[in-house]
Write a protein that holds these residues in place. Structure first.
Motif, PDB file in Angstrom:
ATOM      1  N   HIS A  31       0.847  -1.198   0.000  1.00  0.00           N
ATOM      2  CA  HIS A  31       0.000   0.000   0.000  1.00  0.00           C
ATOM      3  C   HIS A  31       0.881   1.246   0.000  1.00  0.00           C
ATOM      4  N   ASP A  32       0.519   2.196  -0.820  1.00  0.00           N
ATOM      5  CA  ASP A  32       1.125   3.534  -0.712  1.00  0.00           C
ATOM      6  C   ASP A  32       0.172   4.538  -1.351  1.00  0.00           C
ATOM      7  N   LYS A  33       0.468   5.800  -1.168  1.00  0.00           N
ATOM      8  CA  LYS A  33      -0.468   6.846  -1.604  1.00  0.00           C
ATOM      9  C   LYS A  33      -0.011   7.570  -2.872  1.00  0.00           C
ATOM     10  N   LEU A  34       1.274   7.369  -3.258  1.00  0.00           N
ATOM     11  CA  LEU A  34       1.777   8.030  -4.475  1.00  0.00           C
ATOM     12  C   LEU A  34       2.914   7.265  -5.150  1.00  0.00           C
ATOM     13  N   GLU A  35       3.730   6.580  -4.361  1.00  0.00           N
ATOM     14  CA  GLU A  35       5.003   6.073  -4.866  1.00  0.00           C
ATOM     15  C   GLU A  35       4.897   5.186  -6.106  1.00  0.00           C
ATOM     16  N   LEU A  36       4.145   4.097  -6.013  1.00  0.00           N
ATOM     17  CA  LEU A  36       4.067   3.189  -7.165  1.00  0.00           C
ATOM     18  C   LEU A  36       3.411   3.868  -8.379  1.00  0.00           C
ATOM     19  N   GLY A  37       2.346   4.620  -8.138  1.00  0.00           N
ATOM     20  CA  GLY A  37       1.651   5.271  -9.265  1.00  0.00           C
ATOM     21  C   GLY A  37       2.523   6.289  -9.973  1.00  0.00           C
ATOM     22  N   VAL A  38       3.245   7.112  -9.222  1.00  0.00           N
ATOM     23  CA  VAL A  38       4.105   8.142  -9.824  1.00  0.00           C
ATOM     24  C   VAL A  38       5.246   7.490 -10.602  1.00  0.00           C
ATOM     25  N   THR A  39       5.864   6.478 -10.011  1.00  0.00           N
ATOM     26  CA  THR A  39       6.982   5.800 -10.700  1.00  0.00           C
ATOM     27  C   THR A  39       6.492   5.149 -11.991  1.00  0.00           C
ATOM     28  N   ALA A  40       5.338   4.508 -11.923  1.00  0.00           N
ATOM     29  CA  ALA A  40       4.811   3.847 -13.128  1.00  0.00           C
ATOM     30  C   ALA A  40       4.351   4.854 -14.178  1.00  0.00           C
ATOM     31  N   MET A  41       3.879   6.007 -13.760  1.00  0.00           N
ATOM     32  CA  MET A  41       3.521   7.064 -14.733  1.00  0.00           C
ATOM     33  C   MET A  41       4.761   7.497 -15.508  1.00  0.00           C
ATOM     34  N   ALA A  42       5.858   7.678 -14.780  1.00  0.00           N
ATOM     35  CA  ALA A  42       7.107   8.121 -15.435  1.00  0.00           C
ATOM     36  C   ALA A  42       7.629   7.047 -16.384  1.00  0.00           C
ATOM     37  N   VAL A  43       7.610   5.775 -15.941  1.00  0.00           N
ATOM     38  CA  VAL A  43       8.059   4.680 -16.822  1.00  0.00           C
ATOM     39  C   VAL A  43       7.154   4.616 -18.053  1.00  0.00           C
ATOM     40  N   SER A  44       5.877   4.835 -17.859  1.00  0.00           N
ATOM     41  CA  SER A  44       4.922   4.769 -18.972  1.00  0.00           C
ATOM     42  C   SER A  44       5.197   5.860 -20.007  1.00  0.00           C
ATOM     43  N   ILE A  45       5.353   7.115 -19.565  1.00  0.00           N
ATOM     44  CA  ILE A  45       5.556   8.191 -20.570  1.00  0.00           C
ATOM     45  C   ILE A  45       6.962   8.148 -21.159  1.00  0.00           C
ATOM     46  N   LEU A  46       7.894   7.500 -20.449  1.00  0.00           N
ATOM     47  CA  LEU A  46       9.245   7.335 -21.018  1.00  0.00           C
ATOM     48  C   LEU A  46       9.240   6.291 -22.125  1.00  0.00           C
ATOM     49  N   THR A  47       8.442   5.240 -21.933  1.00  0.00           N
ATOM     50  CA  THR A  47       8.559   4.073 -22.836  1.00  0.00           C
ATOM     51  C   THR A  47       7.384   3.899 -23.804  1.00  0.00           C
ATOM     52  N   GLN A  48       6.248   4.519 -23.506  1.00  0.00           N
ATOM     53  CA  GLN A  48       5.044   4.287 -24.335  1.00  0.00           C
ATOM     54  C   GLN A  48       5.293   4.857 -25.729  1.00  0.00           C
ATOM     55  N   LYS A  49       5.002   4.070 -26.728  1.00  0.00           N
ATOM     56  CA  LYS A  49       5.179   4.541 -28.112  1.00  0.00           C
ATOM     57  C   LYS A  49       3.957   5.354 -28.512  1.00  0.00           C
ATOM     58  N   GLU A  50       4.195   6.440 -29.285  1.00  0.00           N
ATOM     59  CA  GLU A  50       3.060   7.249 -29.725  1.00  0.00           C
ATOM     60  C   GLU A  50       2.134   6.388 -30.555  1.00  0.00           C
ATOM     61  N   GLU A  51       0.822   6.449 -30.243  1.00  0.00           N
ATOM     62  CA  GLU A  51      -0.126   5.654 -31.022  1.00  0.00           C
ATOM     63  C   GLU A  51      -0.235   6.282 -32.409  1.00  0.00           C
ATOM     64  N   THR A  52      -0.101   5.440 -33.430  1.00  0.00           N
ATOM     65  CA  THR A  52      -0.216   5.997 -34.802  1.00  0.00           C
ATOM     66  C   THR A  52      -1.681   6.396 -35.009  1.00  0.00           C
ATOM     67  N   ARG A  53      -1.846   7.585 -35.609  1.00  0.00           N
ATOM     68  CA  ARG A  53      -3.211   8.066 -35.857  1.00  0.00           C
ATOM     69  C   ARG A  53      -3.884   7.143 -36.868  1.00  0.00           C
ATOM     70  N   SER A  54      -5.085   6.697 -36.580  1.00  0.00           N
ATOM     71  CA  SER A  54      -5.739   5.765 -37.536  1.00  0.00           C
ATOM     72  C   SER A  54      -6.316   6.580 -38.704  1.00  0.00           C
TER      73      SER A  54
END
Ligand code: PYL
Length: 284
Positions: free
Chosen positions: A261-284
């Motif tokens: 359980h935590d109030k910010l730690e896991l969510g904030v870290t995963a948000m940063a990993v997500s925007i660092l690694t997520q590939k831009e979705e190609t516009r359909s």
């Protein structure tokens, strides 16, 4: 979504090292490791890229206004997790302009309704509620040493519970949905049916039965003490993104190293990993 209070978060920065070690003991992975598991990306690659990924954390004054220590705590979590993060010295619109002028790679900011990370290079967005549900499900999968074919109970069928349920299905768990109101559970089951065979998602309206049936639990409600101590078994594993924590302090004592359980730690870290690694979705 429960609005955090400064007292909820003021000591997070000081406890990061200890929490990271606790997560390693419970799940076998650290904050960054669990975030990488949630995003299905390679941890070494993330650790190579994160130090040069500049994130501006921008205070937002709208609505109920700034929460003391919120931006500073988010930046502390990001720096601890290896990112080049700083709290903007301006707020709101000026903060966004400054991030672009400084050529920052991303911004993170929260008003009363949403907390998001935005990659300024490829426009990818990470929403705290969605990522938090996903990263706590990843922690539960690791805690269970693979939750495939196990019954996982999702308590609370709101945005966080929904994201957790979707992630649990991606880990091939059997998902049991519970909400104190029948409608949200029915709506969520319907939306999940497109993702999984009928028998992989069921609703349980009797919480006591659900807790007796399911060894692994996502507690994603905004209510405290939702899991009665008498129903906490010695083999139970709980990942609890819900704020306040749905387990009493006595219940935490019973669970010991089988509660995340935590109030910010896991969510904030995963948000940063997500925007660092997520590939831009190609516009359909
Ligand atoms: C993001 C947290 C997680 C749980 N509840 C959410 C919350 O408290 N949201 C409000 C955040 C307001 C932040 C404020 C600031 O300091 O910039 N606008």
């Amino acid at each position: 979504m429960t609005r955090l209070k400064s007292s909820d978060i003021c000591d997070i920065a000081l406890r990061l090292e200890k929490y990271d070690q606790q997560l390693l003991k419970i799940t076998g992975r650290t904050l960054v490791g669990i975030a990488c598991h949630a995003c299905n990306v390679d941890e070494r690659t993330v650790r190579q890229k994160s130090p040069s990924f500049l994130i501006d954390v921008i205070p937002v004054t709208s609505g109920q206004g700034i929460i003391t220590d919120f931006s500073k705590t988010v930046a502390s979590i990001l720096k601890f997790s290896g990112f080049n993060a700083r709290v903007s010295d301006t707020h709101d619109t000026a903060g966004i302009v400054q991030a672009y002028e400084n050529r920052s790679d991303a911004v993170m900011m929260a008003d009363d309704k949403r907390f998001v990370g935005i990659n300024l290079n490829n426009r990818c967005v990470a929403d705290n509620s969605e990522v938090t549900g996903r990263v706590f499900a990843a922690a539960l999968d690791l805690m269970a040493k693979g939750i495939k074919d196990r019954d996982a109970l999702v308590m609370g069928c709101g945005p966080v519970g929904k994201a957790a349920a979707i992630a649990l299905l991606s880990f091939n768990a059997r998902v049991v949905l519970y909400d104190n109101r029948p409608e949200p559970a029915r709506i969520l089951q319907k939306s999940l049916s497109a993702l999984a065979p009928e028998n992989q998602v069921r609703i349980e309206e009797d919480l006591e039965k659900a807790l007796l049936d399911c060894q692994y639990i996502i507690e994603a409600t905004p209510v405290q003490n939702t899991i009665p101590e008498k129903l906490i078994s010695g083999r139970m594993g709980i990942a609890a993104p819900g704020v306040p924590l749905g387990v009493s302090s006595k219940g935490c004592g019973i669970l010991k190293d089988r509660l995340v359980h935590d109030k910010l730690e896991l969510g904030v870290t995963a948000m940063a990993v997500s925007i660092l690694t997520q590939k831009e979705e190609t516009r359909s």
